[in-house]
Structures are given as structure tokens and as C-alpha cells.
Design a protein around this motif. Structure first.
Motif, short mmCIF file in Angstrom:
data_model
loop_
_atom_site.label_atom_id
_atom_site.label_comp_id
_atom_site.label_asym_id
_atom_site.label_seq_id
_atom_site.Cartn_x
_atom_site.Cartn_y
_atom_site.Cartn_z
N GLY A 131 0.59 -1.44 -0.03
CA GLY A 131 0.10 -0.05 -0.05
C GLY A 131 0.73 1.26 -0.08
O GLY A 131 0.26 2.35 -0.01
N ILE A 132 2.15 1.05 0.04
CA ILE A 132 2.95 2.34 0.04
C ILE A 132 3.76 2.47 -1.43
O ILE A 132 4.13 1.52 -1.92
CB ILE A 132 3.99 2.24 1.15
CG1 ILE A 132 3.45 2.14 2.38
CG2 ILE A 132 5.11 3.27 1.14
CD1 ILE A 132 4.16 2.08 3.85
N ALA A 133 3.82 3.66 -1.97
CA ALA A 133 4.44 4.00 -3.19
C ALA A 133 5.84 4.17 -3.05
O ALA A 133 6.29 4.66 -2.30
CB ALA A 133 3.84 5.12 -3.73
N TYR A 134 6.80 2.99 -3.50
CA TYR A 134 8.11 2.84 -3.20
C TYR A 134 8.90 3.25 -4.45
O TYR A 134 8.40 2.81 -5.69
CB TYR A 134 8.47 1.38 -2.71
CG TYR A 134 9.95 1.17 -2.37
CD1 TYR A 134 10.31 1.51 -1.06
CD2 TYR A 134 11.15 1.00 -3.37
CE1 TYR A 134 11.67 1.52 -0.67
CE2 TYR A 134 12.16 0.75 -3.08
CZ TYR A 134 12.56 1.23 -1.46
OH TYR A 134 13.86 0.97 -1.22
N PRO A 135 9.75 4.28 -4.48
CA PRO A 135 10.42 4.97 -5.70
C PRO A 135 11.47 3.84 -6.27
O PRO A 135 12.20 3.33 -5.46
CB PRO A 135 11.27 6.13 -5.10
CG PRO A 135 11.20 5.88 -3.68
CD PRO A 135 10.23 4.86 -3.13
N ILE A 136 11.64 3.59 -7.53
CA ILE A 136 12.56 2.95 -8.31
C ILE A 136 13.30 3.97 -9.17
O ILE A 136 12.70 4.55 -10.23
CB ILE A 136 11.99 1.88 -9.10
CG1 ILE A 136 11.24 0.85 -8.20
CG2 ILE A 136 12.95 1.04 -9.90
CD1 ILE A 136 12.10 0.20 -7.15
N LEU A 137 14.63 4.11 -8.98
CA LEU A 137 15.54 4.99 -9.89
C LEU A 137 16.22 3.91 -10.69
O LEU A 137 16.85 3.04 -10.33
CB LEU A 137 16.54 5.83 -9.00
CG LEU A 137 17.02 7.01 -9.41
CD1 LEU A 137 16.01 7.92 -9.77
CD2 LEU A 137 18.16 7.27 -8.68
N GLU A 138 16.19 4.33 -12.07
CA GLU A 138 16.87 3.49 -13.01
C GLU A 138 17.84 4.43 -14.28
O GLU A 138 17.31 5.54 -14.55
CB GLU A 138 15.95 2.70 -13.94
CG GLU A 138 15.22 1.62 -12.90
CD GLU A 138 14.40 0.53 -13.75
OE1 GLU A 138 14.42 -0.30 -14.00
OE2 GLU A 138 13.22 1.45 -14.09
N HIS A 139 18.77 3.79 -14.70
CA HIS A 139 19.57 4.52 -15.66
C HIS A 139 18.84 3.92 -17.04
O HIS A 139 18.91 2.76 -16.99
CB HIS A 139 20.99 4.11 -15.58
CG HIS A 139 21.73 4.53 -16.88
ND1 HIS A 139 22.84 3.67 -17.01
CD2 HIS A 139 21.70 5.44 -17.61
CE1 HIS A 139 23.38 4.18 -18.23
NE2 HIS A 139 22.64 5.21 -18.54
N VAL A 140 18.51 4.67 -17.87
CA VAL A 140 18.01 4.08 -19.11
C VAL A 140 19.06 3.99 -20.04
O VAL A 140 19.61 5.07 -20.70
CB VAL A 140 16.86 5.38 -19.88
CG1 VAL A 140 16.37 4.70 -20.99
CG2 VAL A 140 15.86 5.39 -18.51
N ARG A 141 19.58 2.91 -20.22
CA ARG A 141 20.58 2.66 -21.24
C ARG A 141 20.42 2.90 -22.79
O ARG A 141 21.30 3.74 -23.51
CB ARG A 141 21.17 1.11 -21.15
CG ARG A 141 21.75 0.96 -19.70
CD ARG A 141 22.27 -0.80 -19.71
NE ARG A 141 23.29 -0.99 -20.57
CZ ARG A 141 24.60 -0.66 -20.55
NH1 ARG A 141 24.88 -0.14 -19.42
NH2 ARG A 141 25.48 -1.05 -21.44
N ASP A 142 19.20 2.45 -23.13
CA ASP A 142 18.83 2.87 -24.60
C ASP A 142 18.05 4.04 -24.73
O ASP A 142 16.91 4.31 -24.41
CB ASP A 142 18.15 1.69 -25.03
CG ASP A 142 17.67 1.80 -26.44
OD1 ASP A 142 18.23 2.84 -27.26
OD2 ASP A 142 16.98 1.14 -26.93
#
Length: 256
Positions: A131-142
Motif C-alpha cells: 500500500g506504499i508507493a516505493y520509488p525506483i530509480l533507473e539508468h535508461v541505457r537505450d
């Protein structure tokens, strides 16, 4: 076809028209960095079938810049709060998010891409954890998968009104992941109506994650697979979650 979907597709065409030359230049820079400086004809004349040799000190300079940047902690600190207990609690939560997302490594990877070809891109998304929005940080390679707002003025795209990430997903996988969705079939005419870089293979759907600022100051996010909308939510952030790290300044096509 759905007017909402057509609006998104129009945005993709506008983004492609604005940035296709820039993306091609980035690919060319990446090819050069990878050691592909020589034409197939020249490599044949030299008797070499694959990468021949590199006469470039570019990797040395890139490592020097990245090494210097690695000394940065890439860490957020919550300051100037009268509620010490709450500050400590929030700081611990932030530290956990940074650790689980490998925040520093992600930022350094994006920085390296920015140095090499000027297109270091970070995306921010969320997943639901109890029930909690958890952040995901990603490097967009393409970088070719990113559709930036063509009306941006800022180099880092912080003034974007919209943005998208475009990928492909096999029809079999889409139907397995979204069992409750009755996917409409895509005709060849519809499949090829996208910009050239985002035309899906025949046995795949185009998967579009589209972000748009709303009137309430938040961001709407939709995910489309083929002609079917499978996600429609509002994020509690105030800007499009596609962040561009600027690697160098250049002037092409009469613009910076």
C-alpha cells in the motif's frame, strides 16, 4: 482508434521529429567509443574482420571525469527541521531508498553515458509495497527508447510537460502478464504508423509508458500495450520523471 491513444502517438511523432538527429549523433558517438571507428571496407583492406584498433584517448578522459565524480557522495540530507524525531525517521527512509536503488552507481552510470554521447537519462518510477508507493530509480541505457517533450527549453528537460518511454513486449508475454486484458489485434498499417524507431516486430506490441503534467500540479502516468491501456494512475510528483544529465554542449541543426 481511441483519441487518447492518438494524442500519445502524435506526441511520439513530434518527439521523433525534434530529437531523431540528436539520437543518431549519440549512437555515432557510442559506436566511436566502442572502437568502431573504421568502415567495413577499410577493415577488409587491413585484413581485420572485427574491431581493428583504437587510436583514441577518449576512454582515459572519460574515466578521469567519472573517477572525479565518484568522490561525490550522491546522497540526500534532510536539514532545517524542528522535529528531530521525524527528521531522523525520514532520513533513515531516504537512506534505505538510496541503498536499495544503488543510487550512486545509477548516477555514475548515467553520468558516463552523458560524457560519452551526451544522453545520460534517469527515470523515476514507483512500485506498490504493502500500500506504499516505493520509488525506483533507473539508468535508461537505450536513449532511443525515450521520447522527450519537443517543446523543452532546458537541457535537462526539467521544464517538460510530457514524456514517454517506448519499448516492445511480445504478444505472448503481454497476454501472460495481463490476463484480464482482451488485447486488440494490431493491423500492419497500425503497427507501422509509429515513428521508424518505435515500430514493433510483427509478433510484439509497442509498450508505451506516457507521463503528462496535470492541472493539479501532479503527473498522470499511463501504460499502453498495443491499443490497450493497462495502467492509468496519478503520481505524487510535480515534474515529468525523466531526468537528462547533460554531458557536453554542442551545436547541431541550428540549436544547442
Amino acid at each position: 482508434m481511441n483519441e487518447e491513444f492518438e494524442k500519445i502517438k502524435d506526441f511520439l511523432h513530434e518527439s521523433f521529429d525534434a530529437y531523431s538527429n540528436e539520437i543518431e549523433a549519440s549512437k555515432s558517438d557510442l559506436e566511436f567509443y566502442s572502437g568502431n571507428q573504421w568502415s567495413n571496407e577499410l577493415k577488409k583492406d587491413l585484413g581485420r574482420r572485427k574491431n581493428s584498433f583504437i587510436i583514441s584517448e577518449l576512454p582515459k578522459y572519460i574515466n578521469a571525469i567519472k573517477s572525479s565524480a565518484s568522490k561525490n557522495e550522491f546522497h540526500g540530507e534532510i536539514v532545517e527541521s524542528n522535529n528531530v524525531e521525524l527528521t531522523d525517521k525520514l532520513q533513515k527512509a531516504l537512506n534505505k531508498v538510496e541503498s536499495e536503488n544503488q543510487f550512486k552507481l545509477t548516477m555514475l552510470n548515467a553520468l558516463e553515458s552523458a560524457i560519452i554521447h551526451g544522453q545520460g537519462v534517469i527515470s523515476l518510477s514507483t512500485i506498490d509495497k504493502k500500500g506504499i508507493a516505493y520509488p525506483i530509480l533507473e539508468h535508461v541505457r537505450d536513449v532511443a527508447s525515450v521520447a522527450f517533450d519537443p517543446n523543452c527549453v532546458e537541457d535537462n528537460k526539467s521544464d517538460a510537460e510530457a514524456g514517454a518511454i517506448v519499448q516492445f513486449i511480445s504478444k505472448a508475454k503481454a497476454k501472460r502478464l495481463y490476463k484480464d486484458v482482451d488485447f486488440e489485434e494490431i493491423t500492419d498499417k497500425e503497427r507501422t504508423s509509429f515513428p521508424p524507431c518505435w515500430i514493433a516486430p510483427k509478433n510484439s506490441f509497442t509498450q508505451i509508458t506516457y507521463y503528462e503534467l496535470n492541472e493539479d500540479g501532479g503527473v498522470n502516468v499511463q501504460k499502453w500495450i498495443g491499443k490497450n491501456k493497462v495502467v492509468d494512475e496519478q503520481l505524487t510528483i510535480s515534474r515529468i520523471p525523466l531526468y537528462k544529465i547533460c554531458g557536453y554542449i554542442m551545436y547541431r541543426d541550428s540549436k544547442f
